[in-house]
Design a protein around this motif. Structure first.
Motif, short mmCIF file in Angstrom:
data_model
loop_
_atom_site.label_atom_id
_atom_site.label_comp_id
_atom_site.label_asym_id
_atom_site.label_seq_id
_atom_site.Cartn_x
_atom_site.Cartn_y
_atom_site.Cartn_z
N LEU A 1 1.43 16.09 17.75
CA LEU A 1 2.73 15.56 17.32
C LEU A 1 3.69 16.70 17.06
N LEU A 2 4.91 16.57 17.54
CA LEU A 2 5.95 17.57 17.26
C LEU A 2 7.31 16.92 17.40
N GLY A 3 8.11 17.00 16.36
CA GLY A 3 9.46 16.46 16.43
C GLY A 3 10.19 16.52 15.11
N GLU A 4 11.47 16.26 15.19
CA GLU A 4 12.35 16.27 14.02
C GLU A 4 12.18 14.97 13.23
N ALA A 5 12.12 15.08 11.92
CA ALA A 5 11.90 13.92 11.07
C ALA A 5 13.12 13.01 11.00
N PHE A 6 12.89 11.73 11.27
CA PHE A 6 13.85 10.67 10.99
C PHE A 6 13.20 9.85 9.88
N THR A 7 13.78 9.88 8.68
CA THR A 7 13.10 9.31 7.52
C THR A 7 13.50 7.85 7.27
N MET A 8 12.52 7.11 6.72
CA MET A 8 12.74 5.71 6.35
C MET A 8 12.09 5.49 4.98
N ARG A 9 12.84 4.91 4.05
CA ARG A 9 12.33 4.72 2.69
C ARG A 9 12.18 3.24 2.37
N SER A 10 11.08 2.90 1.71
CA SER A 10 10.87 1.52 1.29
C SER A 10 10.59 1.47 -0.21
N ILE A 11 10.89 0.32 -0.79
CA ILE A 11 10.59 0.03 -2.19
C ILE A 11 9.67 -1.19 -2.22
N PRO A 12 9.11 -1.54 -3.37
CA PRO A 12 8.28 -2.74 -3.41
C PRO A 12 9.08 -3.99 -3.03
N SER A 13 8.44 -4.87 -2.30
CA SER A 13 9.12 -6.11 -1.90
C SER A 13 9.24 -7.04 -3.10
N ARG A 14 10.12 -8.04 -2.96
CA ARG A 14 10.30 -9.04 -4.01
C ARG A 14 10.34 -10.42 -3.38
N GLU A 15 9.67 -11.36 -4.01
CA GLU A 15 9.43 -12.66 -3.38
C GLU A 15 10.70 -13.43 -3.02
N ASP A 16 11.76 -13.29 -3.80
CA ASP A 16 12.97 -14.06 -3.50
C ASP A 16 13.83 -13.42 -2.43
N VAL A 17 13.50 -12.17 -2.08
CA VAL A 17 14.28 -11.44 -1.07
C VAL A 17 13.52 -11.33 0.25
N ASP A 18 12.26 -10.97 0.15
CA ASP A 18 11.48 -10.69 1.35
C ASP A 18 10.70 -11.92 1.78
N VAL A 19 11.43 -12.81 2.42
CA VAL A 19 10.87 -14.07 2.91
C VAL A 19 10.76 -14.01 4.43
#
Length: 225
Positions: free
Chosen positions: A39-57
Motif C-alpha cells: 500500500l502506498l498513497g496520500e491519506a484521504f481521511t474520514m471521521r465517524s462518531i457513534p451512531s444514534r437510533e433516531d438519526v441512523d435509520v
C-alpha cells in the motif's frame, strides 16, 4: 516517494524513530487480500462518531449525499481512504460495493481501525485494504460519518490529510507529509546497506563488526557499490 513503494514498513519505522516519531504504526490492522499487501498513497481521511437510533435509520441509505458516500466519491486517484472508526468492530465501517467504487476511481487503498463487511469480496478485491477484522453488520448500527479531510485518529495514530500511508506484510505506517522525501531517501540507503550486511551474516559473519557495521565493513560496502 517512489522509494516508499519498495522499502519495508520496518525500515520506515526505524527512520521515523530516528526523527523522534514513536507512534506511527497502526497496530492491529491486517491486509484483506494476501496478494495485495503493498500500500502506498496520500491519506484521504474520514471521521465517524457513534451512531444514534433516531438519526441512523435504514432509510438514509437512499440518500446519495450521505456523508459516507460523498466521501467515497471525493477520494482522488492515488489516495488512500483512512477511516477513523474509533477502533470499534461490532459494525463494519465500509462494505465491498463502496470499496469497489474506490478501486474504480483509482484509489490506492483503504485503511480502517474498524471492520469490513462482505469480507469474501475484500479477499479478492484488486486493491490493498487493511482493517481490524470483519463484521456482517452495516455501519449504521455503530458508526455515523460526520466529516472527511480533517485530522483523525486511526488505530491510535494521528493521521492528517495528505500524510503518506505505507503498508506491507508487517502492517501500516503513517509518514508525516513534511518528512516524506527525507524518509524515503534514507530508508533506501538503509535497506541497501542491510542487504549487504545480510549477505555477510548468511556467509557466517559474527554480529560484532557486522551488525551494526564497523568502519571496515562500511568501507567494504562502499567499494562494492
Amino acid at each position: 516517494m517512489r522509494a516508499l513503494g519498495v522499502v519495508s514498513t520496518a525500515t520506515i519505522t526505524t527512520q521515523l524513530l530516528a526523527r523522534g516519531l514513536r507512534n506511527t504504526y497502526l497496530e492491529g490492522l491486517v491486509a484483506s487480500n494476501p496478494s495485495r499487501q503493498r500500500l502506498l498513497g496520500e491519506a484521504f481521511t474520514m471521521r465517524s462518531i457513534p451512531s444514534r437510533e433516531d438519526v441512523d435509520v435504514p432509510a438514509i441509505f437512499q440518500d446519495y449525499d450521505h456523508p459516507q458516500r460523498r466521501g467515497v466519491e471525493s477520494v482522488e486517484h492515488g489516495q488512500v481512504l483512512v477511516i477513523d472508526a474509533r477502533g470499534k468492530k461490532r459494525a463494519a465501517s465500509l462494505g465491498h460495493i463502496l470499496a469497489t467504487r474506490l478501486r474504480v476511481r483509482g484509489a490506492a487503498g483503504i485503511v480502517t481501525d474498524g471492520a469490513f463487511r462482505d469480507m469474501v469480496g475484500f479477499e479478492h478485491l484488486d486493491l490493498p485494504t487493511f482493517s481490524a477484522g470483519a463484521s456482517p453488520t452495516t455501519n449504521l448500527a455503530q458508526h455515523h460519518v460526520v466529516d472527511f479531510q480533517v485530522p483523525i485518529a486511526c488505530a491510535e495514530v494521528a493521521v492528517y490529510p495528505g500524510d503518506i500511508m505505507v503498508g506491507d506484510r508487517d502492517g501500516v505506517v503513517c509518514i508525516p507529509r513534511n518528512l516524506v522525501e527525507s524518509v524515503a531517501r534514507d530508508a533506501l540507503v538503509q535497506e541497501n546497506l542491510e542487504e549487504f550486511i545480510l549477505v555477510k551474516v548468511e556467509g557466517g559473519s559474527a554480529l560484532r563488526g557486522t551488525y551494526p557495521p564497523n568502519e571496515e565493513l562500511l568501507e567494504a560496502y562502499k567499494n562494492a557499490q
